[in-house]
Design an enzyme around this catalytic site. Structure first.
Site, PDB file in Angstrom:
ATOM      1  N   HIS A 165       5.073   0.662  -0.038  1.00  0.00           N
ATOM      2  CA  HIS A 165       4.248   0.646  -1.253  1.00  0.00           C
ATOM      3  C   HIS A 165       3.625  -0.732  -1.488  1.00  0.00           C
ATOM      4  O   HIS A 165       4.346  -1.738  -1.461  1.00  0.00           O
ATOM      5  CB  HIS A 165       5.138   1.060  -2.434  1.00  0.00           C
ATOM      6  N   ASP A 187      12.605   9.168  -3.919  1.00  0.00           N
ATOM      7  CA  ASP A 187      13.183  10.294  -4.648  1.00  0.00           C
ATOM      8  C   ASP A 187      12.014  11.105  -5.199  1.00  0.00           C
ATOM      9  O   ASP A 187      10.868  10.889  -4.797  1.00  0.00           O
ATOM     10  CB  ASP A 187      14.203   9.827  -5.716  1.00  0.00           C
TER      11      ASP A 187
HETATM   12  O1  0FX Z   1      -3.527   3.154   0.013  1.00  0.00           O
HETATM   13  P1  0FX Z   1      -3.771   2.166  -1.043  1.00  0.00           P
HETATM   14  O2  0FX Z   1      -3.606   0.746  -0.649  1.00  0.00           O
HETATM   15  O3  0FX Z   1      -2.769   2.402  -2.257  1.00  0.00           O
HETATM   16  C1  0FX Z   1      -2.877   3.518  -3.127  1.00  0.00           C
HETATM   17  C2  0FX Z   1      -1.996   3.276  -4.336  1.00  0.00           C
HETATM   18  O4  0FX Z   1      -2.390   2.059  -4.975  1.00  0.00           O
HETATM   19  C3  0FX Z   1      -0.552   3.207  -3.911  1.00  0.00           C
HETATM   20  O5  0FX Z   1       0.270   3.096  -5.037  1.00  0.00           O
HETATM   21  C4  0FX Z   1      -0.177   4.486  -3.160  1.00  0.00           C
HETATM   22  N1  0FX Z   1       1.189   4.399  -2.715  1.00  0.00           N
HETATM   23  C5  0FX Z   1      -1.127   4.683  -1.986  1.00  0.00           C
HETATM   24  C6  0FX Z   1      -0.868   5.973  -1.312  1.00  0.00           C
HETATM   25  O6  0FX Z   1      -2.506   4.713  -2.465  1.00  0.00           O
HETATM   26  O7  0FX Z   1      -5.178   2.424  -1.735  1.00  0.00           O
HETATM   27  P2  0FX Z   1      -6.622   2.465  -1.115  1.00  0.00           P
HETATM   28  O8  0FX Z   1      -6.622   2.179   0.324  1.00  0.00           O
HETATM   29  O9  0FX Z   1      -7.298   3.700  -1.606  1.00  0.00           O
HETATM   30  O10 0FX Z   1      -7.313   1.238  -1.872  1.00  0.00           O
HETATM   31  C7  0FX Z   1      -6.967  -0.100  -1.555  1.00  0.00           C
HETATM   32  C8  0FX Z   1      -7.439  -1.002  -2.661  1.00  0.00           C
HETATM   33  O11 0FX Z   1      -8.854  -0.895  -2.777  1.00  0.00           O
HETATM   34  C9  0FX Z   1      -6.888  -0.647  -4.045  1.00  0.00           C
HETATM   35  O12 0FX Z   1      -5.659  -1.306  -4.292  1.00  0.00           O
HETATM   36  C10 0FX Z   1      -7.974  -1.147  -4.974  1.00  0.00           C
HETATM   37  C11 0FX Z   1      -9.222  -1.065  -4.125  1.00  0.00           C
HETATM   38  N2  0FX Z   1     -10.092   0.034  -4.551  1.00  0.00           N
HETATM   39  C12 0FX Z   1     -10.065   1.256  -3.918  1.00  0.00           C
HETATM   40  C13 0FX Z   1     -10.896   2.275  -4.322  1.00  0.00           C
HETATM   41  C14 0FX Z   1     -10.857   3.635  -3.669  1.00  0.00           C
HETATM   42  C15 0FX Z   1     -10.962  -0.188  -5.592  1.00  0.00           C
HETATM   43  O13 0FX Z   1     -10.984  -1.314  -6.140  1.00  0.00           O
HETATM   44  N3  0FX Z   1     -11.782   0.818  -6.000  1.00  0.00           N
HETATM   45  C16 0FX Z   1     -11.792   2.048  -5.422  1.00  0.00           C
HETATM   46  O14 0FX Z   1     -12.568   2.945  -5.850  1.00  0.00           O
END
Ligand code: 0FX
Length: 242
Positions: free
Chosen positions: A95, A126
């Protein structure tokens, strides 16, 4: 030989896991199968590393996983694992947040607003989201010039270090779990979407407003916006030091 199912939407972390598997010479200890879910907006990159789609909410799929795998990794998997899965096979979540603080979506963005610690966590899963006994975690430091993107990059590096440190103990089932003394807090995607819609009449310190824009600035992604004369305008912040 342990069979490990990796459910992920993040090809970079999957490739990193494979590199570690190679460099630690783990081929006699474990094998990885990579899968992605329907939430994956870039499934081609996962297909390129040999992954195929999975629906971990399907009862028959859960039965299949339980009978075929010793361990399951949620490596940034956006589908919530059902209780019927996490209670029957050892599931670990990687995470990008420092549990139990700001569990849920985009922890670094919320951390910039509420000042709670940010980092990466590996925990046993969990039935609650980003919840369960912690195997290891690493906090990252935040500079006044960091936006969501810079902090996220630091978190991913911390997560890779955790993977290196804990992978073998997970495979060998040789770890101790630490349970936080508090439940912490959780933010959903709706909370994030609410932050993105800026209220031009908001009253507060300039520092709070800068922090809100830092939280919503993630490279070129269009997050924060305000509406004027019925038109939507996106905004981000750039901060540099001397
Ligand atoms: O995969 P992930 O790094 O993390 C997210 C959740 O934050 C996390 O709690 C969960 N376990 C996981 C399955 O999904 O997120 P990501 O790859 O979609 O995005 C990475 C970062 O990019 C995010 O922390 C913030 C930024 N972001 C992403 C999107 C889609 C933005 O700033 N705006 C957006 O629209």
């Amino acid at each position: 030989m342990k069979k490990i199912l990796v459910v992920s939407e993040n090809v970079g972390l999957c490739s990193f896991l494979r590199e570690i598997w190679n460099s630690f010479d783990l081929s006699s200890k474990c094998s990885f199968d990579f899968r992605y879910t329907s939430y994956n907006e870039n499934s081609q990159s996962m297909i390129n590393i040999g992954a195929s789609e999975i629906n971990v909410k399907d009862d028959q799929v859960v039965e299949w996983i339980v009978h075929n795998y010793d361990i399951v990794f949620s490596l940034h998997c956006k589908q919530i694992f059902p209780a019927s899965l996490v209670s029957r096979v050892a599931c670990f979540n990687f995470h990008p947040g420092f549990n139990p603080h700001n569990r849920g979506w985009y922890p670094q963005a919320f951390s910039l607003i509420n000042g709670l610690p940010i980092g990466a966590t590996i925990h046993r899963m969990d039935e609650q989201i980003d919840h369960g006994g912690i195997l290891g975690q690493k906090e990252v430091t935040v500079s006044p010039k960091d936006t969501s993107l810079e902090i996220y990059n630091k978190v991913i590096e911390a997560e890779k270090e955790l993977i290196k440190e804990h992978l073998i103990s997970i495979i060998d089932e040789d770890y101790t779990l630490h349970f936080p003394s508090e439940e912490g807090n959780y933010n959903g995607i709706k909370d994030y979407e609410r932050l993105c819609q800026l209220d031009l009449g908001s009253v507060g310190t300039l520092e709070n407003h800068i922090d809100l824009l830092r939280a919503l600035t993630h490279g070129d992604l269009k997050n924060a916006f305000f509406v004027k004369n019925g038109k939507k305008y996106f905004i981000k912040i750039a901060i540099s030091d001397s």
